[in-house]
Design an enzyme around this catalytic site. Structure first.
Site, PDB file in Angstrom:
ATOM      1  N   SER A  65       0.843  -1.200   0.000  1.00  0.00           N
ATOM      2  CA  SER A  65       0.000   0.000   0.000  1.00  0.00           C
ATOM      3  C   SER A  65       0.880   1.253   0.000  1.00  0.00           C
ATOM      4  CB  SER A  65      -0.960  -0.041   1.189  1.00  0.00           C
ATOM      5  OG  SER A  65      -2.039   0.835   1.002  1.00  0.00           O
ATOM      6  N   ASP A 211      -5.762  -3.977  -2.518  1.00  0.00           N
ATOM      7  CA  ASP A 211      -4.758  -3.604  -1.513  1.00  0.00           C
ATOM      8  C   ASP A 211      -4.042  -4.826  -0.938  1.00  0.00           C
ATOM      9  OD1 ASP A 211      -3.627  -2.784   1.130  1.00  0.00           O
ATOM     10  OD2 ASP A 211      -4.514  -0.870   0.579  1.00  0.00           O
TER      11      ASP A 211
END
Length: 728
Positions: A65, A211
């Site tokens: 991320s 993610d």
């Protein structure tokens, strides 16, 4: 002598060990594992600063991320200071938005910016998007900074970068981690930060990537697999919220992701040789406007563990920084193409592309090409890919994912004048295979009625010219106020249509001329606000519109001009014969990044037999396109005139910005208004001058603008105003 020989041999081997049997000593390799955590991940920048200052080398990086964003840029050669500058200079509200650049959008489609939501229609089925945002602007930014000479020289192989790098994403179909080892860096970073339901997944092969924090939020294990002997883990993941702290949709999303990532984080924390946990109390996943403060916390945390860092690294120290001057990629372009299934002929889109074969690639030009293609609103997503061609040439392929031809846009507004007003519009784009040809079916309902259907017809060979037929029905209540007291009201109902012929120039100026007919019925009202039978208004009109505003609701720069000249005549079917000119000009001047001066001018000039319902109405602070012109301190429709001139000067100051929050921005407003009015249709006009002033607070929210204001005008007039929702 024979007895001494074994001892001599043993002494020789003890003092000179065989290198073929003993491994050669080497310097231990240091790896960095950077966790996700939203804006809290900016702390990674500060950690890198501290490591460089202490000469602690980084031989491998893996990130998830925001950790992937920082790690990827560092692996490409960007210094921590440059990474901090990149992130701290961004308009995060704009990045977390799929709205195209308003100034690049076709003029006919700029009305679409008033929607609170827009759904795509495939046939008669409504298509729900896979996330709140498609991440188009974020992808453009990542492409801009990651398309470097370094990545091209490495053949898009992350192991051949200055620092070998890995980005972690999660396959939404299996729940397993997917580790990016090669390919476009922007694709890897975009997938790693694709928080489910907030950003749409990245499609790659047969996977839907989201993610990486869902599967591996602190990739210590991956750094070890890369070959690191020593792993420094930086954990900036968000702590769990308490019940009273969960207030918005984004808080729920952040809590859900945190719960899913806790198990993988704990397992990897145990594998790390050293763990840094910066003190990020007071900072959340959405604190993107505080990048420098968060980075400073990361630097403090690393310097606070300086002794531990130095002890595990030992003598493996270096004075050289791996970061250097990053060179943008500038290969010679062999060919330019648009790829992706499309209803349109790709040749019709070539005018939006300024990159030319045979010239070096210019990232600024390519980025502008992407913005122009996306601003057509024909595509859900626009990207590009560089493919090697013969020699040192590269093929530049713009990759597009086409939007459905039909969309449903909706909006809503509340104010005390008209109460709740809804808007629903069905738009059909690219009619007859022409990019700017469109049809719109619009309906405003509730406190007022305004329903229309229009076609915007353009020929592909002469795209600057258009034909525009339209039919319309509208109903609007008007008030009659005298000495601050309402004495009458009536409803203005019109059924009509128009046919216009015009041209659009430089995507900012529209000129059109044509014929309009309306049948007007007035219900209610007493003399002089009464008309017993229907009357026809018919005549020729000239319309000029110029629009360069950067935003519809809170413009910081640009101008908007709307000028309409009409000549109603018995000769073309009108019951009244008169001419009128209406002009409105708004101009915004930026004083700084947060302050704007806005000037607004308006005028109405008329000659002849003007019916009472076609005069200029002034007063109030309403954001309906049918409402009377703004004037602080007055009620709506409080002033009526045949001849009118208005001017307003206002100061707007952004007082806060909170990306990814329900209330994203706040603005303070101060305004002064002046008007000169006359109800005569010939000289001397004997203008009367009125003054007003107001102040207010405006909030930019996920549900549209919320405006609160108060105004004062002459003769003790004063009003409070409330408006919730966009202008339409």
């Amino acid at each position: 002598m024979r007895r001494l020989f074994p001892f001599v041999v043993a002494l020789f081997f003890l003092s000179n060990p065989l290198r073929a049997c003993q491994p050669e000593s080497r310097t231990p390799k240091v790896g960095l594992a950077l966790s996700g955590g939203g804006a809290r991940g900016a702390a990674h920048i500060g950690v890198l600063k501290a490591l460089e200052r202490e000469g602690i080398p980084v031989d491998y990086i893996a990130g998830t991320s925001f950790g992937a964003l920082v790690g990827g840029l560092y692996a490409l050669g960007y210094s921590p200071e440059k990474i901090e500058q990149i992130f701290s200079s961004q308009n995060w509200d704009d990045l977390f938005s799929d709205s195209p650049d308003r100034r690049l959008s076709p003029l006919v489609q700029r009305k679409n910016f008033r929607y609170l939501g827009e759904l795509r229609l495939r046939g008669f089925n409504v298509e729900i998007p896979a996330g709140l945002w498609g991440g188009q602007k974020l992808t453009e930014l990542l492409n801009y900074y990651t398309t470097t000479k370094e990545i091209l020289d490495a053949g898009f192989d992350f192991d051949r970068l200055r620092i070998p790098f890995r980005a972690v994403a999660t396959d939404l179909l299996t729940g397993k981690p997917y580790v990016f080892r090669r390919g476009p860096m922007a694709e890897a970073l975009r997938a790693s930060i694709a928080i489910p339901m907030m950003f749409t997944p990245v499609e790659k092969e047969n996977m839907l990537l989201v993610d990486g924090g869902l599967a591996n939020n602190l990739p210590v294990d991956i750094v070890k697999e890369m070959g690191a002997d020593i792993v420094i883990a930086v954990d900036v993941s968000s702590p769990l919220y308490k019940k009273e702290e969960i207030r918005t949709f984004f808080d729920v999303m952040d809590q859900s992701v945190s719960l899913l990532t806790r198990q993988s984080i704990q397992a990897n924390l145990e594998r790390a040789d050293l763990v840094l946990r910066p003190d990020l109390q007071g900072f959340t996943y959405s604190s993107y406007t505080r990048v420098r403060e968060i980075a400073a916390r990361g630097e403090q945390a690393a310097m606070g563990m300086k002794e531990s860092l130095c002890s595990i690294v030992g003598n493996n120290r270096s004075n050289a920084s791996p970061a250097g001057l990053v060179q943008p990629a500038a290969p010679i372009i062999d060919s330019v193409a648009i790829e992706g299934p499309m209803r349109l002929d790709a040749l019709q889109l070539k005018r939006a592309i300024k990159t030319r074969p045979g010239a070096p690639m210019d990232l600024d030009v390519v980025r502008a090409d992407l913005r122009r293609l996306y601003a057509t609103r024909l595509f859900e997503h626009v990207d590009y890919r560089l493919d090697p061609a013969a020699g040192n040439l590269y093929r530049l392929n713009y990759q597009v994912k086409e939007s459905p031809a039909n969309t449903l846009g909706a909006s809503m507004r509340y104010d005390p004048d008209y109460e709740f007003v809804g808007l629903a519009e069905v738009n059909s784009s690219a009619l007859f295979g022409t990019p700017s040809a469109a049809a719109t079916f619009s309906s405003q309902f509730g406190g007022l009625d305004n329903h229309s259907a229009n076609l915007h017809l353009v020929h592909s060979r002469i795209p600057i010219f258009f034909l525009e037929p339209m039919v319309q029905y509208r109903k609007l209540e008007r008030l009659d106020l005298r000495d601050k007291v309402q004495v009458d009201k009536y409803a203005d109902k019109r059924v009509g249509g128009q046919f216009m012929v015009g041209g659009t120039f430089f995507n900012r100026l529209e000129l059109s001329a044509g014929y309009r007919f309306d049948r007007v019925r007035i219900s209610g009202g007493t003399s002089p606000n009464r008309q017993d039978d229907a009357r026809d208004l018919a005549g020729l009109r000239l319309h000029i519109r110029r629009d360069t505003l950067d935003e519809q609701e809170f413009p910081h720069t640009g101008m908007f001009l709307d000028l309409l000249a009409e000549n109603k005549s018995h000769a073309v079917g009108s019951d009244f014969s008169y001419s009128s000119l209406q002009a409105d000009l708004q101009r915004s001047f930026p004083l700084s990044g947060k302050s704007t001066i806005r000037l607004r001018l308006g005028a109405t000039v008329s000659r002849g037999q003007v019916p009472f319902y076609d005069r200029a109405y002034i007063g109030g602070y309403n954001f309906s396109e049918l409402a009377s012109r703004h004037f602080f301190g007055l009620k709506r429709d409080e002033l009526v005139a045949r001849q009118a001139g208005l001017a307003a000067a206002s100061y707007h100051r952004e007082i806060f910005s909170k990306p990814l929050s329900f209330v994203r921005r706040g603005f303070l407003l101060l305004e002064y208004d002046v008007a000169a009015l006359s109800d005569k249709d010939s000289q001397p006009y004997d203008f009367k001058v009125f003054h007003g002033a107001g102040a207010g607070l405006s909030l930019d929210t996920l549900l549209g603008p919320m405006r609160f204001a108060a105004g004062l005008a002459e003769r003790g007039r004063g009003r409070f105003y409330l408006s919730l929702g966009p202008s339409f």
